[in-house]
Design a protein around this motif. Structure first.
Motif: not given
Length: 100
Positions: A28-38, A49-51
């Motif tokens: 509950s309260g989890f919205s979205w995630l994103t990532h970065q990579v080399d 990143r879990f937002m």
């Protein structure tokens, strides 16, 4: 982006979509995630990143973060993407001003 990098990014996005949908069901309260990579060093550079929508939701998630980290590592592994240090590469944050 090279053809190989596009293929790797597609695998990462596919895996993280699964993680995202499962996290929405569990937390509950989890919205979205994103990532970065080399792409030159995927295993050690991939950061997810879990937002969360509020500090309270973030605090609840931090109590059981090992479950979400384990799920993330397992799903990525099924897509042939390995995390060198999952505990450091999965980060938990609060959305800033509702921005994505």
């Amino acid at each position: 982006m090279t053809k190989t990098e596009k293929k790797i990014d597609k695998l990462i996005c596919s895996a993280l979509t699964i993680v995202c949908e499962r996290a929405k069901l569990q937390d509950s309260g989890f919205s979205w995630l994103t990532h970065q990579v080399d792409f030159a060093k995927v295993s050690s550079s991939l950061v997810i990143r879990f937002m969360f929508d509020s500090p309270a939701a973030l605090n609840r998630a931090l109590v059981d973060r090992h479950k979400l980290i384990k799920l993330t590592a397992q799903v990525l592994n099924q897509h042939d993407i390995k995390l060198a240090q999952p505990n450091k590469q999965c980060r938990f944050e609060v959305e800033q001003n509702g921005c994505r």
